[in-house]
Design an enzyme around this catalytic site. Structure first.
Site, PDB file in Angstrom:
ATOM      1  N   LYS A  22     -19.250  29.412  -5.788  1.00 20.71           N
ATOM      2  CA  LYS A  22     -17.825  29.794  -5.644  1.00 20.71           C
ATOM      3  C   LYS A  22     -17.460  30.838  -6.699  1.00 20.71           C
ATOM      4  O   LYS A  22     -16.845  31.855  -6.376  1.00 20.71           O
ATOM      5  CB  LYS A  22     -16.936  28.568  -5.816  1.00 20.71           C
ATOM      6  CG  LYS A  22     -15.458  28.870  -5.998  1.00 20.71           C
ATOM      7  CD  LYS A  22     -14.599  27.655  -6.128  1.00 20.71           C
ATOM      8  CE  LYS A  22     -14.534  27.109  -7.506  1.00 20.71           C
ATOM      9  NZ  LYS A  22     -13.598  27.791  -8.425  1.00 20.71           N
ATOM     10  N   ASN A  23     -17.864  30.599  -7.937  1.00 21.87           N
ATOM     11  CA  ASN A  23     -17.409  31.473  -9.021  1.00 21.87           C
ATOM     12  C   ASN A  23     -18.174  32.779  -9.122  1.00 21.87           C
ATOM     13  O   ASN A  23     -17.865  33.601  -9.982  1.00 21.87           O
ATOM     14  CB  ASN A  23     -17.428  30.710 -10.348  1.00 21.87           C
ATOM     15  CG  ASN A  23     -16.382  29.589 -10.342  1.00 21.87           C
ATOM     16  OD1 ASN A  23     -15.517  29.551  -9.459  1.00 21.87           O
ATOM     17  ND2 ASN A  23     -16.497  28.669 -11.260  1.00 21.87           N
ATOM     18  N   CYS A 116      -2.481  25.876 -13.837  1.00 21.80           N
ATOM     19  CA  CYS A 116      -3.029  24.974 -12.811  1.00 21.80           C
ATOM     20  C   CYS A 116      -3.143  23.604 -13.481  1.00 21.80           C
ATOM     21  O   CYS A 116      -2.865  23.452 -14.676  1.00 21.80           O
ATOM     22  CB  CYS A 116      -4.375  25.510 -12.335  1.00 21.80           C
ATOM     23  SG  CYS A 116      -5.697  25.204 -13.496  1.00 21.80           S
ATOM     24  N   ARG A 121      -3.825  28.471 -18.471  1.00 21.49           N
ATOM     25  CA  ARG A 121      -4.635  29.587 -17.944  1.00 21.49           C
ATOM     26  C   ARG A 121      -3.992  30.952 -18.229  1.00 21.49           C
ATOM     27  O   ARG A 121      -3.707  31.736 -17.350  1.00 21.49           O
ATOM     28  CB  ARG A 121      -4.872  29.423 -16.443  1.00 21.49           C
ATOM     29  CG  ARG A 121      -5.310  28.055 -15.984  1.00 21.49           C
ATOM     30  CD  ARG A 121      -6.665  27.611 -16.506  1.00 21.49           C
ATOM     31  NE  ARG A 121      -7.772  28.382 -16.002  1.00 21.49           N
ATOM     32  CZ  ARG A 121      -8.419  28.114 -14.851  1.00 21.49           C
ATOM     33  NH1 ARG A 121      -7.989  27.148 -14.088  1.00 21.49           N
ATOM     34  NH2 ARG A 121      -9.441  28.846 -14.453  1.00 21.49           N
ATOM     35  N   ASP A 305     -16.908  22.804 -16.425  1.00 19.89           N
ATOM     36  CA  ASP A 305     -16.723  22.417 -15.018  1.00 19.89           C
ATOM     37  C   ASP A 305     -17.508  21.169 -14.646  1.00 19.89           C
ATOM     38  O   ASP A 305     -17.224  20.540 -13.627  1.00 19.89           O
ATOM     39  CB  ASP A 305     -17.139  23.562 -14.080  1.00 19.89           C
ATOM     40  CG  ASP A 305     -16.181  24.724 -14.180  1.00 19.89           C
ATOM     41  OD1 ASP A 305     -16.496  25.806 -13.656  1.00 19.89           O
ATOM     42  OD2 ASP A 305     -15.120  24.557 -14.821  1.00 19.89           O
ATOM     43  N   ARG A 397     -12.035  22.880  -2.291  1.00 23.13           N
ATOM     44  CA  ARG A 397     -11.945  24.224  -2.882  1.00 23.13           C
ATOM     45  C   ARG A 397     -13.303  24.680  -3.402  1.00 23.13           C
ATOM     46  O   ARG A 397     -13.591  25.867  -3.501  1.00 23.13           O
ATOM     47  CB  ARG A 397     -10.952  24.248  -4.050  1.00 23.13           C
ATOM     48  CG  ARG A 397      -9.525  23.968  -3.648  1.00 23.13           C
ATOM     49  CD  ARG A 397      -8.577  24.178  -4.788  1.00 23.13           C
ATOM     50  NE  ARG A 397      -8.652  25.556  -5.291  1.00 23.13           N
ATOM     51  CZ  ARG A 397      -7.773  26.071  -6.140  1.00 23.13           C
ATOM     52  NH1 ARG A 397      -6.794  25.324  -6.610  1.00 23.13           N
ATOM     53  NH2 ARG A 397      -7.879  27.315  -6.538  1.00 23.13           N
TER      54      ARG A 397
END
Ligand code: EPZ
Length: 418
Positions: A22-23, A116, A121, A305, A397
Site C-alpha cells: 500500500k505504502n 487521523c 500528522r 506499523d 484500507r
C-alpha cells in the site's frame, strides 16, 4: 457496515502470496501523473486506499482502469490541479499528490489533510521543504494554495526522516531546475520503490534507501510499466498469525531483507524461520516468549506499523514485554480492545507494559484504525470462543481480503454485512 466473526483456537497452516505494498503504490500512482502517456502498474492491491487514490486521479482528469491487479493510468487529459478537501480528509496520505501536481502545473491546491486516529500528522516538514524549492504556499479556508514561477533544486535537511516529506520532495524535485540534495531522508523500502519507478520514467535519482538522496531535475518523464514491491507490514502480520496460533506458514513474494527487525523479533519470541528467494517459512514451536523492550523507530528500526500486531502476540507470551511508540502520539487505540479480550496491558504515555496471559478470550471489539484492527484479528485467531470485530473498513484500507487469506490457512473467519 462490515464485521468479521472469528472462532479462535485453530492453528494457521498454509501458504499466502503477499499483496503489493500500500505504502509503495500510493506515491507511485501520484508519480504517474507526471508521465506524458499511459503507465501500466502491476501488483496493485485491491484496497480502499488504492480505490480512493484512483478517484483522485480521475478527479485530476486522468483515465484510470483496472484489469485484475494491474492499473492503467493515462494523464494525457489531466485538467485539474486541485484535490477536494473531502477526499483529503478521507485519506490524509493524498498529501503525496502535492509534489506531483506541482511538477506538472507549477501550482496546486489541496485540502489540509488533518490528523487521523493515530496522531495529528502535521505536514510542516513538507511545507518547509517546498518553500525552500521556490513554492509559495498560503494556508487559507482549509486549503493549501501553492504556486511557483520556477521550482528550483536546493539542499534540504529534514529535521525528522519523514517518509511522506521525503516522497513529496522527490516528486517535486524530479522536474525542478537543477539538483536537490535531501539529507536525513527516510530510508524505507517504499522510498526505493518510488525512486526505481521515477528513474524508469527518466528521472535521475541516486541514494534512495540511504539518508542522502540526490535528484537531478530533468525536462521530461515517460510512461512506464512497473511492478509494485510486496507489502512488508502485511507479510509480518501473517507471520504473526501463525505464531499466535501455534501453526506454520509459508509466505510467497515476501522480501526478508525488508523486515530484518521483525524477523529478528519473531525468532526471539520463539519462531523457527527460514528464508529463501522471496519466500519466508515460519514454524511455531508451541511457545511464545516475551521481549523485554520493543521501540518503534524509523527504518531500518522496528516499524511503527507492526507495533500493534506484535503487541497482540506479546499479550499471550510467557512474561512481560514493554512497547515504546516513538513515531505517533496516539498509536495505542487497540489496547482497550485487547484488554476487553483478556490482555493485561498498562499504558503510561508512550509506553505500554504487556504482561503475558495464557490466552485471549473472544469478545465484541472495535477497530479504530488500520493496524490496530489487524491486531484484533490476530488476537481473535488465538482466542477461546467467538470474537466479532467491527470497523472492518479500517482493516480493508491496508489488507486485501484478510478473511480470504486466513481462511485459506484454516482460520474460522467470515465477513458479515450488517
Ligand atoms: C508513512 O506515513 C506511512 N503511510 C505510515 O503508514 C507509516 O506509519 C509512517 O510513514 C512511518 O513509517 C504511507 O506511506 C501512506 P512520516 P507518513 O511523515 O509519511 C512526524 C499505515 O498504517 N511528521 O514518516 O505520514 C509525524 O507526526 C500508515 O500504513 C512531522 O512532524 O509518516 C510522525 O510523528 C500509518 N511533520 C513522524 O513524523 C511532517 O511534516 C513520522 O511521520 C511529517 C511528519
Amino acid at each position: 457496515m462490515n464485521k468479521l466473526v472469528i472462532d479462535g483456537g485453530v492453528p494457521i497452516r498454509g501458504e499466502i502470496t503477499i499483496q503489493g505494498a500500500k505504502n509503495a503504490v500510493l506515491p507511485i500512482l501520484a508519480a504517474s501523473i507526471m508521465a506524458d502517456g499511459e503507465s501500466v502498474i502491476h501488483n496493485c492491491p485491491r484496497l480502499r486506499d488504492v480505490e480512493k487514490t484512483c478517484i483522485i486521479l480521475e478527479d485530476l482528469g486522468c483515465d484510470v482502469r483496472r484489469e485484475q491487479d494491474t492499473l492503467y493510468i493515462n494523464p494525457e487529459n489531466i485538467n485539474n490541479c486541485k484535490i477536494d478537501e473531502k477526499l483529503m480528509r478521507e485519506m490524509r496520505s493524498s498529501i503525496i499528490f502535492l509534489g506531483a501536481i506541482l511538477a506538472v502545473w507549477n501550482k496546486a491546491e489541496v485540502g489540509m489533510p488533518g490528523g487521523c486516529p493515530i496522531g495529528l500528522r502535521p505536514i510542516d516538514l513538507h511545507i518547509k521543504a517546498l518553500r525552500k524549492m521556490g513554492v509559495q504556499i498560503t494556508e487559507e479556508f482549509g486549503y493549501l494554495k501553492c504556486e511557483s514561477d520556477k521550482i528550483s533544486g536546493t539542499q534540504i535537511h529534514l529535521d525528522f526522516p519523514s517518509v511522506g516529506a521525503t516522497e513529496n520532495i522527490m516528486l517535486t524535485a524530479v522536474k525542478a531546475d537543477g539538483a536537490t540534495v535531501i539529507t536525513n531522508a527516510a530510508r524505507e523500502p517504499e522510498i526505493i520503490d518510488l525512486a526505481k519507478f521515477l528513474n524508469l520514467m527518466g528521472a535521475k535519482i541516486n541514494g534512495a534507501g540511504s539518508s542522502m538522496i540526490v535528484i537531478e531535475g530533468v525536462k521530461k518523464l515517460n510512461p512506464v510499466e512497473y511492478t509494485i514491491m510486496p507489502d512488508r507490514i502485511v507479510a509480518q502480520t501473517y507471520l504473526i498469525s501463525a505464531l499466535i496460533t501455534g501453526g506454520e506458514i509459508v509466505l510467497k513474494d515476501a522480501i526478508a531483507s525488508h523486515i530484518h527487525s521483525g524477523l529478528a523479533l519473531l525468532s526471539e519470541m520463539g519462531a523457527k524461520i527460514n528464508t529463501y528467494d522471496n519466500t519466508i517459512h515460519l514454524k511455531s514451536n508451541g511457545k511464545i516468549k516475551n521481549v523485554h523492550i520493543i521501540k518503534t523507530m524509523p527504518y531500518p528500526g522496528f516499524a511503527t506499523d507492526i507495533q500493534s500486531p506484535f503487541m497482540a502476540l506479546a499479550s499471550v507470551a510467557d512474561g512481560t514485554s514493554v512497547f515504546v511508540e516513538n513515531m505517533f502520539e496516539n498509536r495505542f487505540r487497540h489496547v482497550d480492545e485487547l484488554v476487553r479480550m483478556g490482555a493485561d496491558i498498562k499504558v503510561e504515555g508512550r509506553s505500554a507494559v504487556v504482561r503475558g496471559v495464557k490466552r485471549f478470550s473472544g469478545a465484541n471489539v472495535e477497530a479504530y484504525e488500520l493496524r490496530g484492527g489487524a491486531a484484533l484479528v490476530l488476537a481473535a485467531l488465538n482466542a477461546e470462543g467467538k470474537t466479532t470485530v467491527s470497523g472492518v473498513d479500517f482493516i480493508d484500507r491496508g489488507y486485501q481480503c484478510i478473511e480470504g487469506n486466513l481462511s485459506k490457512c484454516g482460520a474460522k473467519i467470515k465477513r458479515i454485512h450488517i
